[in-house]
Scaffold this motif. Structure first.
Motif, PDB file in Angstrom:
ATOM      1  N   CYS A 195     -29.074  12.085 -22.947  1.00 13.45           N
ATOM      2  CA  CYS A 195     -29.745  12.830 -23.941  1.00 13.45           C
ATOM      3  C   CYS A 195     -29.871  12.252 -25.331  1.00 13.45           C
ATOM      4  O   CYS A 195     -28.966  11.710 -25.832  1.00 13.45           O
ATOM      5  CB  CYS A 195     -29.075  14.413 -24.158  1.00 13.45           C
ATOM      6  SG  CYS A 195     -29.573  15.256 -25.581  1.00 13.45           S
ATOM      7  N   PRO A 196     -31.155  12.236 -25.719  1.00 10.50           N
ATOM      8  CA  PRO A 196     -31.384  11.530 -27.215  1.00 10.50           C
ATOM      9  C   PRO A 196     -30.641  12.020 -28.078  1.00 10.50           C
ATOM     10  O   PRO A 196     -30.073  11.468 -29.388  1.00 10.50           O
ATOM     11  CB  PRO A 196     -32.641  11.899 -27.419  1.00 10.50           C
ATOM     12  CG  PRO A 196     -33.343  12.029 -26.268  1.00 10.50           C
ATOM     13  CD  PRO A 196     -32.512  12.668 -25.300  1.00 10.50           C
ATOM     14  N   GLN A 197     -29.998  13.554 -28.076  1.00 13.70           N
ATOM     15  CA  GLN A 197     -29.417  14.075 -29.227  1.00 13.70           C
ATOM     16  C   GLN A 197     -27.667  13.671 -28.860  1.00 13.70           C
ATOM     17  O   GLN A 197     -26.906  14.488 -29.399  1.00 13.70           O
ATOM     18  CB  GLN A 197     -29.473  15.391 -29.163  1.00 13.70           C
ATOM     19  CG  GLN A 197     -30.912  15.651 -29.438  1.00 13.70           C
ATOM     20  CD  GLN A 197     -31.577  15.179 -30.829  1.00 13.70           C
ATOM     21  OE1 GLN A 197     -31.031  15.058 -31.827  1.00 13.70           O
ATOM     22  NE2 GLN A 197     -32.656  14.326 -30.604  1.00 13.70           N
ATOM     23  N   GLY A 198     -27.301  13.305 -27.752  1.00  8.33           N
ATOM     24  CA  GLY A 198     -25.926  13.184 -27.308  1.00  8.33           C
ATOM     25  C   GLY A 198     -25.541  14.465 -26.634  1.00  8.33           C
ATOM     26  O   GLY A 198     -24.159  14.339 -26.422  1.00  8.33           O
ATOM     27  N   ILE A 199     -26.047  15.454 -25.931  1.00  8.19           N
ATOM     28  CA  ILE A 199     -25.745  16.459 -25.424  1.00  8.19           C
ATOM     29  C   ILE A 199     -25.181  15.891 -23.990  1.00  8.19           C
ATOM     30  O   ILE A 199     -26.234  15.246 -23.454  1.00  8.19           O
ATOM     31  CB  ILE A 199     -26.702  17.528 -25.286  1.00  8.19           C
ATOM     32  CG1 ILE A 199     -26.999  18.041 -26.617  1.00  8.19           C
ATOM     33  CG2 ILE A 199     -26.060  18.761 -24.525  1.00  8.19           C
ATOM     34  CD1 ILE A 199     -28.331  18.806 -26.539  1.00  8.19           C
ATOM     35  N   LYS A 200     -24.010  16.442 -23.544  1.00  8.36           N
ATOM     36  CA  LYS A 200     -23.468  16.079 -22.150  1.00  8.36           C
ATOM     37  C   LYS A 200     -24.063  17.113 -21.408  1.00  8.36           C
ATOM     38  O   LYS A 200     -23.441  18.123 -21.282  1.00  8.36           O
ATOM     39  CB  LYS A 200     -22.139  15.707 -22.099  1.00  8.36           C
ATOM     40  CG  LYS A 200     -21.370  14.391 -22.939  1.00  8.36           C
ATOM     41  CD  LYS A 200     -20.034  14.402 -22.479  1.00  8.36           C
ATOM     42  CE  LYS A 200     -19.757  13.046 -23.165  1.00  8.36           C
ATOM     43  NZ  LYS A 200     -18.413  12.606 -22.993  1.00  8.36           N
ATOM     44  N   ILE A 201     -25.236  17.063 -20.856  1.00  5.97           N
ATOM     45  CA  ILE A 201     -25.957  18.310 -20.271  1.00  5.97           C
ATOM     46  C   ILE A 201     -25.072  18.763 -19.242  1.00  5.97           C
ATOM     47  O   ILE A 201     -24.951  19.937 -18.959  1.00  5.97           O
ATOM     48  CB  ILE A 201     -27.468  17.827 -19.860  1.00  5.97           C
ATOM     49  CG1 ILE A 201     -28.096  17.196 -21.092  1.00  5.97           C
ATOM     50  CG2 ILE A 201     -27.877  19.070 -19.134  1.00  5.97           C
ATOM     51  CD1 ILE A 201     -29.468  16.825 -20.704  1.00  5.97           C
ATOM     52  N   HIS A 202     -24.655  18.101 -18.209  1.00 11.46           N
ATOM     53  CA  HIS A 202     -23.914  18.388 -16.858  1.00 11.46           C
ATOM     54  C   HIS A 202     -22.912  19.175 -17.359  1.00 11.46           C
ATOM     55  O   HIS A 202     -22.369  19.981 -16.881  1.00 11.46           O
ATOM     56  CB  HIS A 202     -23.910  17.031 -16.048  1.00 11.46           C
ATOM     57  CG  HIS A 202     -22.874  16.391 -16.350  1.00 11.46           C
ATOM     58  ND1 HIS A 202     -23.283  15.294 -17.378  1.00 11.46           N
ATOM     59  CD2 HIS A 202     -21.661  15.956 -15.994  1.00 11.46           C
ATOM     60  CE1 HIS A 202     -22.184  14.488 -17.580  1.00 11.46           C
ATOM     61  NE2 HIS A 202     -21.202  15.071 -16.920  1.00 11.46           N
ATOM     62  N   SER A 203     -21.902  18.655 -18.313  1.00 10.78           N
ATOM     63  CA  SER A 203     -20.794  19.148 -18.702  1.00 10.78           C
ATOM     64  C   SER A 203     -20.877  20.609 -19.209  1.00 10.78           C
ATOM     65  O   SER A 203     -20.158  21.515 -19.209  1.00 10.78           O
ATOM     66  CB  SER A 203     -20.092  18.239 -19.838  1.00 10.78           C
ATOM     67  OG  SER A 203     -19.656  16.929 -19.227  1.00 10.78           O
ATOM     68  N   LEU A 217     -16.890  19.349 -26.311  1.00  7.30           N
ATOM     69  CA  LEU A 217     -18.031  18.202 -26.324  1.00  7.30           C
ATOM     70  C   LEU A 217     -18.561  17.841 -27.698  1.00  7.30           C
ATOM     71  O   LEU A 217     -18.299  18.326 -28.656  1.00  7.30           O
ATOM     72  CB  LEU A 217     -19.259  19.046 -25.478  1.00  7.30           C
ATOM     73  CG  LEU A 217     -18.680  19.559 -24.044  1.00  7.30           C
ATOM     74  CD1 LEU A 217     -19.798  20.394 -23.625  1.00  7.30           C
ATOM     75  CD2 LEU A 217     -18.442  18.164 -23.201  1.00  7.30           C
ATOM     76  N   PRO A 218     -18.926  16.499 -27.706  1.00  9.45           N
ATOM     77  CA  PRO A 218     -19.147  15.969 -28.874  1.00  9.45           C
ATOM     78  C   PRO A 218     -20.518  16.592 -29.762  1.00  9.45           C
ATOM     79  O   PRO A 218     -20.677  16.361 -30.757  1.00  9.45           O
ATOM     80  CB  PRO A 218     -19.572  14.582 -28.387  1.00  9.45           C
ATOM     81  CG  PRO A 218     -19.954  14.325 -27.176  1.00  9.45           C
ATOM     82  CD  PRO A 218     -18.939  15.488 -26.472  1.00  9.45           C
ATOM     83  N   THR A 219     -21.370  17.081 -28.727  1.00  9.34           N
ATOM     84  CA  THR A 219     -22.459  17.593 -29.236  1.00  9.34           C
ATOM     85  C   THR A 219     -22.863  19.073 -28.744  1.00  9.34           C
ATOM     86  O   THR A 219     -22.783  18.966 -27.457  1.00  9.34           O
ATOM     87  CB  THR A 219     -23.829  16.945 -28.901  1.00  9.34           C
ATOM     88  OG1 THR A 219     -23.509  15.568 -29.665  1.00  9.34           O
ATOM     89  CG2 THR A 219     -25.130  17.372 -29.852  1.00  9.34           C
ATOM     90  N   PRO A 220     -23.016  20.012 -29.334  1.00  8.73           N
ATOM     91  CA  PRO A 220     -23.348  21.234 -28.689  1.00  8.73           C
ATOM     92  C   PRO A 220     -24.502  21.568 -28.095  1.00  8.73           C
ATOM     93  O   PRO A 220     -25.457  20.894 -28.337  1.00  8.73           O
ATOM     94  CB  PRO A 220     -23.024  22.487 -29.666  1.00  8.73           C
ATOM     95  CG  PRO A 220     -23.460  21.689 -31.084  1.00  8.73           C
ATOM     96  CD  PRO A 220     -23.173  20.274 -30.612  1.00  8.73           C
ATOM     97  N   ALA A 221     -24.627  22.549 -27.175  1.00 12.28           N
ATOM     98  CA  ALA A 221     -26.308  22.926 -26.536  1.00 12.28           C
ATOM     99  C   ALA A 221     -27.055  23.137 -27.479  1.00 12.28           C
ATOM    100  O   ALA A 221     -28.219  22.774 -27.031  1.00 12.28           O
ATOM    101  CB  ALA A 221     -25.974  23.910 -25.481  1.00 12.28           C
ATOM    102  N   SER A 222     -26.736  23.802 -28.470  1.00 11.17           N
ATOM    103  CA  SER A 222     -27.623  23.872 -29.407  1.00 11.17           C
ATOM    104  C   SER A 222     -28.240  22.961 -30.361  1.00 11.17           C
ATOM    105  O   SER A 222     -29.353  23.069 -31.041  1.00 11.17           O
ATOM    106  CB  SER A 222     -26.927  25.149 -30.373  1.00 11.17           C
ATOM    107  OG  SER A 222     -25.784  24.375 -31.104  1.00 11.17           O
TER     108      SER A 222
END
Length: 334
Positions: free
Chosen positions: A266-274, A298-303
């Protein structure tokens, strides 16, 4: 009974998954596992990461320890961490021997290489524990079939554990390959993490496959044990079960993450599957207290999603990932 790969173990094709044990009492755990034993189930799978699951199982099996084929697993990558994990599992279970210990959630070639490093990797601790009689066999688990397929070519694991059900069929080639190599196949998430409205249909669908050694649905009540064992003992689907399976496929196929990770990076660093894994533990297993702290690591929140949509162009299942991330953020960040 099914022969467990190349080992001398024989197990019921319906096993017992230890995830939901976290949300019931020790007394209820005793009752549920006793019923499973009465009905012929003899394989239990738990994990270091399932909070108090191992301890509750240990208490429930203490009067018939030798009956069970016991499996657990840990995500430890290095020798010291895996050694500590094995020791803790033995203590939790109250046994001096665990039949199968697995490398848990191997996610990449680099991850696999690190764990199999003979000088410092987790494999060194597993082999030492095996030599000293603390564990019987070594297996591997994960959600990425291409990595697991390489793993069973590189190392003689006796078993491979992967998700498989009528919604998640991406591991089928892996499972066929494993069975052909004499590697036992353990089916995790047989009910898609509790997402399916037709669980008995899924049990029957899975156990009809000749490449399956054992399926391990999570069970938290005597009623669930009876229902699942009944389904496993008669694999012919009723019309109602067939209709339920078709309904599940229709309703969930475009709204259910298979954890294939094709959406990354993800360009924003979101670990989508996690995000979706932890959200699933909250929504389908009712384990928000377990899932939320892990989500927060997680390093980056879904928001942080900017709705660029790049992930959706790469998802082979055409999931509405942006909307799904909004739901994660709503449940975990508000």
């Amino acid at each position: 009974m099914n022969k467990f790969g190349s080992t001398d173990l024989n197990i019921n094709p319906l096993g017992f998954g230890g995830i939901p044990i976290q949300r019931i009492s020790p007394k209820q755990t005793v009752e549920v596992i006793a019923k499973a034993k009465d009905l012929g189930v003899n394989f239990i799978d738990s994990a270091q990461g399932y909070t108090d699951s191992e301890e509750k199982i240990g208490q429930a099996i203490k009067n018939h320890k030798d009956y069970w084929v016991l499996a657990s697993k840990a995500p430890a990558k290095d020798e010291k961490s895996m050694e500590e994990a094995i020791y803790q599992s033995l203590k939790n279970f109250g046994r001096d021997y665990i039949d199968l210990y697995q490398m848990h959630l191997v996610s990449s070639e680099d991850d696999l290489k690190e764990r199999l490093n003979p000088e410092s990797g987790a494999i060194k601790a597993l082999l030492k524990a095996q030599k000293n009689g603390y564990i019987g066999h070594i297996g591997i688990t994960g959600h990425r079939p291409e990595i697991l397929a390489k793993a069973i070519d590189i190392y003689p694991f006796v078993s491979v554990q992967a998700p498989y059900n009528f919604l998640e069929t991406q591991s089928e080639d892996l499972l066929v390959k494993a069975a052909n190599k004499g590697v036992a196949t353990i089916i995790m998430k047989p009910m898609a993490g509790g997402a399916l409205a037709s669980p008995t249909a899924s049990i029957k669908y899975i156990l009809q496959k000749d490449f399956v050694t054992v399926a391990i649905p999570g069970m938290e009540s005597v009623e669930q044990v009876v229902e699942n064992v009944t389904a496993a003992n008669n694999l012919e689907m009723t019309n109602e079960e067939k209709d339920g399976m078709e309904k599940d496929i229709h309703e969930l196929q475009h709204n259910f993450c298979r954890r294939c990770e094709y959406c990354q990076p993800c360009p924003q660093g979101i670990k989508i599957h996690s995000c979706f894994i932890f959200h699933g533990y909250h929504k389908r297993y009712g384990l928000k207290d377990w899932a939320l702290p892990r989500y927060k690591t997680l390093p980056t929140p879904a928001s942080a999603c900017t709705e660029c949509g790049l992930c959706e162009t790469k998802c082979p299942y055409e999931l509405p990932i942006r909307e799904m991330l909004k739901e994660v953020a709503c449940d975990f960040e508000n």
